[in-house]
Design a protein around this motif. Structure first.
Motif, PDB file in Angstrom:
ATOM      1  N   ASN A 180      29.421  33.521  25.918  1.00 16.75           N
ATOM      2  CA  ASN A 180      29.114  34.352  26.993  1.00 16.75           C
ATOM      3  C   ASN A 180      27.640  34.291  27.318  1.00 16.75           C
ATOM      4  O   ASN A 180      27.341  34.489  28.485  1.00 16.75           O
ATOM      5  CB  ASN A 180      29.248  35.734  26.545  1.00 16.75           C
ATOM      6  N   ALA A 181      26.759  34.146  26.418  1.00 17.06           N
ATOM      7  CA  ALA A 181      25.325  34.007  26.735  1.00 17.06           C
ATOM      8  C   ALA A 181      24.883  32.714  27.367  1.00 17.06           C
ATOM      9  O   ALA A 181      24.130  32.732  28.421  1.00 17.06           O
ATOM     10  CB  ALA A 181      24.362  33.781  25.508  1.00 17.06           C
ATOM     11  N   GLY A 182      25.565  31.623  27.124  1.00 15.76           N
ATOM     12  CA  GLY A 182      25.374  30.455  27.869  1.00 15.76           C
ATOM     13  C   GLY A 182      26.002  30.600  29.210  1.00 15.76           C
ATOM     14  O   GLY A 182      25.249  29.968  30.169  1.00 15.76           O
ATOM     15  N   TYR A 183      26.930  31.133  29.398  1.00 14.59           N
ATOM     16  CA  TYR A 183      27.699  31.208  30.785  1.00 14.59           C
ATOM     17  C   TYR A 183      26.804  32.224  31.493  1.00 14.59           C
ATOM     18  O   TYR A 183      26.374  31.783  32.704  1.00 14.59           O
ATOM     19  CB  TYR A 183      29.085  31.937  30.507  1.00 14.59           C
ATOM     20  N   LEU A 184      26.545  33.483  30.958  1.00 18.69           N
ATOM     21  CA  LEU A 184      25.850  34.540  31.853  1.00 18.69           C
ATOM     22  C   LEU A 184      24.267  33.867  32.153  1.00 18.69           C
ATOM     23  O   LEU A 184      23.823  33.934  33.385  1.00 18.69           O
ATOM     24  CB  LEU A 184      25.734  35.554  31.141  1.00 18.69           C
ATOM     25  N   ALA A 185      23.745  33.291  31.226  1.00 19.65           N
ATOM     26  CA  ALA A 185      22.130  32.730  31.509  1.00 19.65           C
ATOM     27  C   ALA A 185      22.422  31.582  32.768  1.00 19.65           C
ATOM     28  O   ALA A 185      21.216  31.639  33.451  1.00 19.65           O
ATOM     29  CB  ALA A 185      21.449  32.030  30.398  1.00 19.65           C
ATOM     30  N   ALA A 186      23.363  30.867  32.777  1.00 22.77           N
ATOM     31  CA  ALA A 186      23.600  29.759  33.647  1.00 22.77           C
ATOM     32  C   ALA A 186      23.709  30.262  34.974  1.00 22.77           C
ATOM     33  O   ALA A 186      23.211  30.110  35.944  1.00 22.77           O
ATOM     34  CB  ALA A 186      24.654  28.776  33.465  1.00 22.77           C
TER      35      ALA A 186
ATOM     36  N   THR B 162      24.912  37.987  21.534  1.00 28.22           N
ATOM     37  CA  THR B 162      24.687  37.562  22.934  1.00 28.22           C
ATOM     38  C   THR B 162      23.233  37.519  23.521  1.00 28.22           C
ATOM     39  O   THR B 162      22.869  36.704  24.349  1.00 28.22           O
ATOM     40  CB  THR B 162      25.771  38.454  24.015  1.00 28.22           C
ATOM     41  N   ALA B 163      22.634  38.921  23.188  1.00 28.85           N
ATOM     42  CA  ALA B 163      21.431  39.139  23.566  1.00 28.85           C
ATOM     43  C   ALA B 163      20.536  38.086  22.930  1.00 28.85           C
ATOM     44  O   ALA B 163      19.544  37.561  23.590  1.00 28.85           O
ATOM     45  CB  ALA B 163      20.997  40.469  23.339  1.00 28.85           C
ATOM     46  N   TRP B 164      20.715  37.900  21.956  1.00 32.01           N
ATOM     47  CA  TRP B 164      19.693  37.071  21.124  1.00 32.01           C
ATOM     48  C   TRP B 164      19.930  35.464  21.616  1.00 32.01           C
ATOM     49  O   TRP B 164      18.723  34.847  21.741  1.00 32.01           O
ATOM     50  CB  TRP B 164      20.185  36.586  19.556  1.00 32.01           C
ATOM     51  N   TYR B 165      20.984  35.043  22.134  1.00 28.44           N
ATOM     52  CA  TYR B 165      21.037  33.811  22.558  1.00 28.44           C
ATOM     53  C   TYR B 165      20.494  33.967  24.012  1.00 28.44           C
ATOM     54  O   TYR B 165      19.953  32.838  24.273  1.00 28.44           O
ATOM     55  CB  TYR B 165      22.544  33.313  22.509  1.00 28.44           C
ATOM     56  N   LEU B 166      20.807  35.034  24.628  1.00 31.42           N
ATOM     57  CA  LEU B 166      20.278  34.946  25.936  1.00 31.42           C
ATOM     58  C   LEU B 166      18.858  34.950  26.124  1.00 31.42           C
ATOM     59  O   LEU B 166      18.012  34.123  26.987  1.00 31.42           O
ATOM     60  CB  LEU B 166      20.541  36.214  26.801  1.00 31.42           C
ATOM     61  N   ARG B 167      18.026  35.585  25.172  1.00 29.87           N
ATOM     62  CA  ARG B 167      16.632  35.304  25.152  1.00 29.87           C
ATOM     63  C   ARG B 167      16.297  33.851  24.916  1.00 29.87           C
ATOM     64  O   ARG B 167      15.174  33.469  25.216  1.00 29.87           O
ATOM     65  CB  ARG B 167      16.109  36.143  23.826  1.00 29.87           C
TER      66      ARG B 167
ATOM     67  N   ARG C 286      26.777  28.299   9.679  1.00 25.10           N
ATOM     68  CA  ARG C 286      27.521  29.510   8.939  1.00 25.10           C
ATOM     69  C   ARG C 286      26.499  30.709   9.751  1.00 25.10           C
ATOM     70  O   ARG C 286      25.312  30.427  10.020  1.00 25.10           O
ATOM     71  CB  ARG C 286      27.259  29.413   7.659  1.00 25.10           C
ATOM     72  N   GLY C 287      27.492  31.789   9.892  1.00 22.00           N
ATOM     73  CA  GLY C 287      26.540  33.091  10.639  1.00 22.00           C
ATOM     74  C   GLY C 287      26.662  32.854  11.909  1.00 22.00           C
ATOM     75  O   GLY C 287      27.035  31.940  12.667  1.00 22.00           O
ATOM     76  N   ALA C 288      26.321  33.903  12.341  1.00 23.56           N
ATOM     77  CA  ALA C 288      26.593  34.308  13.827  1.00 23.56           C
ATOM     78  C   ALA C 288      25.163  33.602  14.889  1.00 23.56           C
ATOM     79  O   ALA C 288      25.441  33.261  15.750  1.00 23.56           O
ATOM     80  CB  ALA C 288      26.450  35.848  14.361  1.00 23.56           C
ATOM     81  N   LEU C 289      24.065  33.674  14.081  1.00 21.11           N
ATOM     82  CA  LEU C 289      22.741  33.140  14.865  1.00 21.11           C
ATOM     83  C   LEU C 289      22.306  31.863  14.296  1.00 21.11           C
ATOM     84  O   LEU C 289      22.236  32.077  12.998  1.00 21.11           O
ATOM     85  CB  LEU C 289      21.907  34.263  14.666  1.00 21.11           C
ATOM     86  N   THR C 290      22.041  31.085  15.051  1.00 16.68           N
ATOM     87  CA  THR C 290      21.623  29.560  14.777  1.00 16.68           C
ATOM     88  C   THR C 290      20.689  28.981  15.678  1.00 16.68           C
ATOM     89  O   THR C 290      20.932  29.434  16.794  1.00 16.68           O
ATOM     90  CB  THR C 290      22.633  28.809  14.334  1.00 16.68           C
ATOM     91  N   ALA C 291      19.901  28.131  15.312  1.00 13.64           N
ATOM     92  CA  ALA C 291      19.177  27.358  16.428  1.00 13.64           C
ATOM     93  C   ALA C 291      20.000  26.570  17.222  1.00 13.64           C
ATOM     94  O   ALA C 291      20.977  25.782  16.865  1.00 13.64           O
ATOM     95  CB  ALA C 291      17.985  26.498  15.652  1.00 13.64           C
ATOM     96  N   ILE C 292      19.607  26.390  18.621  1.00 14.47           N
ATOM     97  CA  ILE C 292      20.474  25.791  19.615  1.00 14.47           C
ATOM     98  C   ILE C 292      19.536  24.881  20.465  1.00 14.47           C
ATOM     99  O   ILE C 292      18.356  25.030  20.548  1.00 14.47           O
ATOM    100  CB  ILE C 292      21.363  26.701  20.381  1.00 14.47           C
ATOM    101  N   THR C 293      20.036  23.860  20.823  1.00 14.10           N
ATOM    102  CA  THR C 293      19.340  23.041  22.094  1.00 14.10           C
ATOM    103  C   THR C 293      20.306  23.727  23.416  1.00 14.10           C
ATOM    104  O   THR C 293      21.436  23.396  23.561  1.00 14.10           O
ATOM    105  CB  THR C 293      19.602  21.658  21.906  1.00 14.10           C
ATOM    106  N   PRO C 294      19.330  24.103  24.236  1.00 13.62           N
ATOM    107  CA  PRO C 294      19.728  24.708  25.464  1.00 13.62           C
ATOM    108  C   PRO C 294      20.456  23.584  26.340  1.00 13.62           C
ATOM    109  O   PRO C 294      20.151  22.406  26.356  1.00 13.62           O
ATOM    110  CB  PRO C 294      18.547  25.333  26.069  1.00 13.62           C
TER     111      PRO C 294
ATOM    112  N   GLN D 141      27.685  24.336  19.357  1.00 10.44           N
ATOM    113  CA  GLN D 141      26.565  24.252  18.565  1.00 10.44           C
ATOM    114  C   GLN D 141      26.522  25.421  17.280  1.00 10.44           C
ATOM    115  O   GLN D 141      26.714  25.102  16.222  1.00 10.44           O
ATOM    116  CB  GLN D 141      25.211  24.439  18.866  1.00 10.44           C
ATOM    117  N   VAL D 142      27.025  26.632  17.848  1.00  5.99           N
ATOM    118  CA  VAL D 142      27.076  27.756  17.184  1.00  5.99           C
ATOM    119  C   VAL D 142      27.946  27.766  16.014  1.00  5.99           C
ATOM    120  O   VAL D 142      27.902  27.972  14.880  1.00  5.99           O
ATOM    121  CB  VAL D 142      27.139  29.023  17.933  1.00  5.99           C
TER     122      VAL D 142
END
Length: 313
Positions: free
Chosen positions: A268-274, A44-49, A299-307, A294-295
């Motif tokens: 959670n990151a998308g919701y909280l950031a918004a 969540t912290a990684w996506y929030l950043r 594969r895996g927990a962390l991936t590039a996203i379009t905000p 997108q996630v």
């Protein structure tokens, strides 16, 4: 406008608290595995950043060892743009490890975390208090609480209460981490009563509390006095309440997942950031869905996203 739980005098800073682990995931044919670094509150912290403007600071509070893998974790956190000033070091323990197994897009986990240094992250409550100083919002999960000794769970919630920093809480109920389900239910309710924002998952709540529907989960937490609740439902209709209103968000475009690891964490990151940037609950839910959709396609927990808000026309 920000919700009442996250309005205040804190600076533009959010602090996530939990366990950072070494992640092994299948890398294809031939029995090969790839190594990553992840963990629910870290995800969540990684996506929030990546979702918050650069003016925002995103801190991570955990405890790691002093060996090579812990050094890799610290380097990873720094490269991700996360604050590491309050990551504690432990000469006796190291990071936990988990492996992801996939079947038709659904994941299962095998853990090795009994000697994880993060189990001691609340041993010095003063250090946690320092990390929270001046923050706008804190974030933690049921896993954060489950890995701690009971007295340290109490200490962590007490530090949060004394800090005056509101926190968002994802119960993220993992029965194998708790002494018993009775203990899990008790601590989830304790943390939820103190939370400003609650982000439960319908499947977890049904299994743990016997809720018959996401709406039942929302109503149960409303009865506990939680001011803002968003019940995730694996891509289904999302029941929510906030700012004295309640609703059901549905009609989001469905996806066939490749790997659901990190789906809830990224939502959670998308919701909280918004919400932190002033979005109304329904718009924040749409942002969370946009990120999670997108996630689960990688594969895996962390991936590039379009905000959200930068989606190609």
């Amino acid at each position: 406008m920000e919700g009442p739980g996250i309005r205040g005098n804190g600076v533009a800073r959010i602090v996530s608290i939990g366990e950072c682990m070494i992640e092994l995931s299948e890398a294809g044919q031939g029995g090969l595995w790839s190594m990553g670094i992840a963990g629910d509150t870290l995800n969540t912290a990684w996506y929030l950043r990546r979702l918050l403007p650069e003016a925002w600071r995103v801190g991570y509070v955990t405890r790691v060892g002093e060996e090579e893998f812990s050094a890799r974790i610290l380097a990873f956190l720094q490269e991700a743009g996360l604050e590491v000033a309050h990551v504690q070091r432990d000469a006796e323990r190291g990071p936990g490890l988990y492996a992801i197994s996939l079947k038709e897009g659904e994941r299962s986990f095998t853990y090795w975390r009994g000697q994880s240094a993060a189990r001691r992250l609340a041993d010095d409550p003063g250090k946690v208090a320092e990390a929270l100083e001046g923050a706008r919002l804190a974030y933690l999960s049921g896993i954060t609480l489950a890995i701690l000794e009971p007295g340290r769970r109490e200490a962590l919630l007490e530090v949060l209460a004394q800090s005056g920093v509101p926190f968002a809480f994802d119960p993220n109920i993992r029965p194998r981490l708790w002494e018993s389900m009775d203990v899990a239910r008790d601590w989830v309710h304790r943390a939820s009563r103190a939370a400003a924002i609650l982000l439960p998952s319908a499947d977890d709540e049904a299994a743990a509390f016997g809720d018959t529907s996401p709406e039942a989960t929302r109503a149960r937490y409303a009865a506990l006095g939680v001011p803002e609740v968003v019940v995730k439902a694996g891509g289904g209709p999302i029941h929510w309440q906030a700012e004295g209103e309640e609703g059901c968000a549905q009609g989001h475009a469905p996806v066939v997942p490749v790997d659901t690891t990190g789906a809830g964490d990224s939502f959670n990151a998308g919701y909280l950031a918004a919400r932190l940037q002033g979005a109304a609950p329904a718009a924040a839910i749409a942002a969370g869905h946009h990120v999670a959709a997108q996630v689960v396609m990688a594969r895996g927990a962390l991936t590039a996203i379009t905000p959200p808000g930068a989606v190609p026309a």
